[in-house]
Design an enzyme around this catalytic site. Structure first.
Site, PDB file in Angstrom:
ATOM      1  N   GLU B 263       0.958  -1.314   0.131  1.00 53.08           N
ATOM      2  CA  GLU B 263       0.012  -0.098   0.199  1.00 53.08           C
ATOM      3  C   GLU B 263       1.081   1.104   0.106  1.00 53.08           C
ATOM      4  OE1 GLU B 263      -1.091   3.013   1.239  1.00 53.08           O
ATOM      5  OE2 GLU B 263      -1.918   2.413   3.009  1.00 53.08           O
ATOM      6  N   CYS B 300      -2.065   7.827   5.187  1.00 54.79           N
ATOM      7  CA  CYS B 300      -2.162   7.364   3.834  1.00 54.79           C
ATOM      8  C   CYS B 300      -3.253   8.316   3.156  1.00 54.79           C
ATOM      9  CB  CYS B 300      -2.274   6.000   3.700  1.00 54.79           C
ATOM     10  SG  CYS B 300      -1.480   4.899   4.631  1.00 54.79           S
TER      11      CYS B 300
END
Lengths: 526, 526
Positions: B263, B300
């Site tokens: 990710e 994120c």
């Protein structure tokens, strides 16, 4: 026969007509020329696919189901013309082609019924908890959505069921992805007939132009361009390890890497356990002679490795198997390249250290034909030579003799990834060898008991794939209804108004599908 | 503090004690030295993981659930020592660390409950039809099985929830895979405390030695060795694009390629639609100032790109946002490297063609701290410069002004893959911009309406991942219960005797889980 490339609903005659298919049984080039796709053809097909994705990805499951069923109908409507073209181009007998047509139509209908059932989208709803402490919980809903245009490389060994309208195309179209097929140069006429059938079905059911295209051309160059095209979002392939890995590496090196689902075959080891082997020595040998030579050994699940423990029964098994193979019929292979590779790879295997040919059928080989063979090697020699794990595509099998259970253990531990591993054993055998069975499970996509690996059932519980090098991604299957999951990805919708949600996630559950709602499985509304 | 590497239940003091963590708030090296893993340590951990997989993959879901719950208990038992270590090593405040500990324990318990529920294994049973024509149908049963030892790279921005016992470790252990953690050099003490807690939980619940190991070392070399080790079957990573892609390429180049679930963050575009923006101009600006600066922008899902249509309201929104940012508090970042990168990347963005800084907070920056900033650029300049899509990790956001709806369309079409895309709009807005919403869906893992992207709910409907470059594989999530599916692959069992089937596939359905039996969803037996 028009010989043109198919760009959505249009045919392009831009290319130069240089491609011809081959009749392997007659060993002659077939009449009829096909045009190789030009760069503009490729660009046009990929552009149409991208545009088609916008509307196709928003079609209802019911609409897509009707499209798939219409393809099945149009294929049947092609009648004998299709059957004869496929027979000529593959040297497969009529019964097999008719059966394969049935399987192809069955697959299309399976995906239609999967779409109506709807559970495959994994609809998951967690409703809001506005008063949760310390923070309110938003409404979040998730389901699988189509990934984008898919390039399908058609397989040589199933001119219908793994080709133009085969499992890859059917599952990609089912998920909501447009498809661009790279026609197999061995089946150019079969491909044209089926491609036209798909286009007719698309027009009749109101699908967007570009939902399906088919391009022919020199394999490597056309394939490379399609895999590297930025509009391509996934690739499906069935074929050799070299071919699959070339596509895989290309796809990974793109600016935007994309998944390649390559099913690259395997040697499908079969372990004969002692009590079963003793009780059914000759029957097992006959059954396996049939499995090794079925369809001229041209199945991904052909049993290429037979493993047993040193014993009088194993010797007897080998003797009967040798006899059966010697008297088996020789037959034409799918094409000249495959026939040549089979001879070469068989010879390579037979010249490895310790490998002894125990039988080869001694009938006259037809042109482009295969002489079935079986050979034998000690586990010690097998363990020291990784080359003996290379697939020999065709009717060839290597028998590995293990000294004892612990050497069998070593052989299983050293196996590379497989589509199938089979254990032939009675209850006692299976209890005695339970450790080896668990060990084998780690190496395979499908674990078979007391059957043959040839014959891949198209159903929801089928796993056709396996750890590398059987496939590039062990988490997906290329046969059965779960094949659709290769071409979809989960999308979460947070606090979405009802009118912007896909039907599958709406409160009222208009399609009545099974969903997880706040952790409970239900087909009721919210 | 022992400073040793953890090889299953044993500690190794073989390495040289050269590693120390850092206190970013005090800008000083912390006391206490940690040993870098030697080659023997790595080999020992990977060998134990492989051996542990044999038995761990056969444990019952209930046993693994107890193990996960025991880890949660042991983490809580670490009490203030853990909270203080994590605070010192990350500069995150106590409230956040305590909250994150709760989330970490919650994740472990979520996976425990998922294991007891059992539906995640996708158990599918097709019973035999011995009298089917032309061929009998065998009994085939399929479920997800663990993939093998998983290497987890811990994240810098969640020292607990995405670290040693975070979501990756919890989901891998839940699936039945042993875990080898590569400790984050920023959180060496936190890692040691949590690793010891995991080992205690494993011993208490009877798990095999090697089910969990933790190694520290110079990042690149240790990471490379772990990813390339033949016993490693999957890799999980959360961090930068460069870091993720390096691991991904390494894993693909192995003799046996393995999946890397990386990710790699994104810029999480937020589109402010006109009616909503007009009605709530200042409120939206305040809400988003909060989201941009939350946790010093170190999420994120930080909103790095705000998009609106040229208008008086957008100017007003920018003005209020600028004011809020100017008066926001400055704070210490997670570590020196991240603070330096933030300054550098922010400067790079600000010097791109057409980018105008509209606000920067003017308080004194602490050591290793960040000054939040927002800038503005025209869509025309944005569209011509791909650099403006690079993530600036930290409290920075770029506002893109579109001339009209069609230019907004272009901007969305040109976006690269994202973890989240957010639309702020009232019902009218959303109807007017429905085409753009469908277009945005293709670019993201999560589509949010009228909320902020920061805040990732840990639940079954969460998708945390997205099209490349947000993640290496858009078909999987790293947050929520489906994260477990990264570490499992389907295995089919054909004609298996009952005693050799996993409980999930046995006729009597001993765990009472939901399964598909001959196409029907049921939690009854067969």
């Amino acid at each position: 026969m028009h010989g043109n490339n198919r760009i959505g609903f249009e045919l392009s005659d831009k290319g130069t007509a240089t491609l011809q298919s081959f009749n392997p049984a007659k060993a002659e080039t077939r009449a009829g020329k096909f045009k190789g796709a030009t760069s503009e053809d490729i660009e046009a097909a990929m552009t149409k696919a991208k545009i088609a994705f916008d509307s196709y990805s928003q079609t209802s499951p019911e609409k897509r189901a009707q499209f798939l069923e219409a393809i099945a109908d149009e294929i049947l409507n092609l009648g004998d013309e299709l059957v004869h073209a496929a027979m000529e181009e593959s040297a497969l007998p009529e019964g097999r082609i008719v059966g394969e047509r049935g399987r192809t139509m069955g697959q299309l209908k399976l995906f239609a019924s999967l779409l109506r059932d709807g559970v495959w989208v994994e609809a998951t709803i967690d409703t809001a908890q506005p008063s949760r402490e310390p923070l309110p919980k938003p409404d979040i809903r998730k389901m699988l959505r189509p990934i984008g245009p898919v390039v399908v490389f058609t397989a040589s060994n199933f001119p219908l069921a793994f080709s133009t309208a085969g499992g890859d195309t059917a599952s990609a179209l089912a998920s909501g992805c447009p498809v661009v097929v790279k026609a197999h140069n061995s089946h150019l006429q079969t491909n044209e007939l089926v491609s036209d059938a798909i286009a007719r079905a698309a027009e009749k059911t109101g699908m967007p132009d570009g939902v399906y295209s088919s391009l022919a051309g020199e394999g490597f160059e056309l394939g490379t361009t399609l895999v590297k095209h930025p509009n391509t979002k996934a690739v499906a392939f069935t074929g050799s390890l070299d071919g699959g890995m070339a596509l895989y590496k290309m796809a990974i090196e793109r600016d935007e890497p994309i998944p390649v689902f390559a099913e690259m075959g395997s040697i499908n080891p079969v372990i004969f356990l002692p009590e079963k082997l003793k009780a059914e020595t000759n029957d097992l040998a006959k059954t396996y002679a049939g499995s090794i030579t079925l369809g001229v050994g041209q199945f991904c699940t052909n049993p290429g490795l037979l493993i047993g423990l040193e014993s009088r029964e194993l010797d007897q098994f080998c003797e009967t198997l040798a006899h059966e193979i010697t008297t088996s019929a020789a037959a034409t292979m799918l094409n000249e390249g495959i026939a040549n590779s089979f001879s070469k790879n068989k010879e390579t295997s037979l010249t490895q250290n310790g490998v002894k040919l125990i039988s080869s059928n001694n009938v006259e080989t037809p042109r482009n034909g295969a002489n079935a063979a079986v050979a034998r090697v000690s586990a010690t020699d097998f363990l020291s030579n990784p080359n003996l794990q290379h697939e020999v595509f065709g009717p060839y099998s290597l028998i590995v003799t293990c000294r004892d259970q612990s050497q069998l253990d070593e052989v299983i531990t050293q196996l590379s990834g497989q589509l199938t591993i089979t254990f032939m054993g009675n209850e006692n055998d299976l209890k005695t060898f339970e450790k080896q069975i668990h060990s084998a499970e780690k190496k395979t996509g499908r674990l078979i008991y007391n059957g043959v690996p040839t014959g891949v059932e198209v159903c929801s519980s089928m796993q056709h794939g396996g750890p590398f090098p059987a496939a590039t991604d062990s988490r997906f299957t290329s046969v059965g209804s779960d094949a659709i999951k290769r071409f979809a990805r989960p999308v979460s919708y947070q606090n979405a108004p009802q009118f912007l949600l896909p039907d599958e996630l709406k409160n009222e559950n208009p399609n009545g599908i099974w969903r997880s709602v706040d952790g409970i499985w239900t087909n009721n509304g919210v």
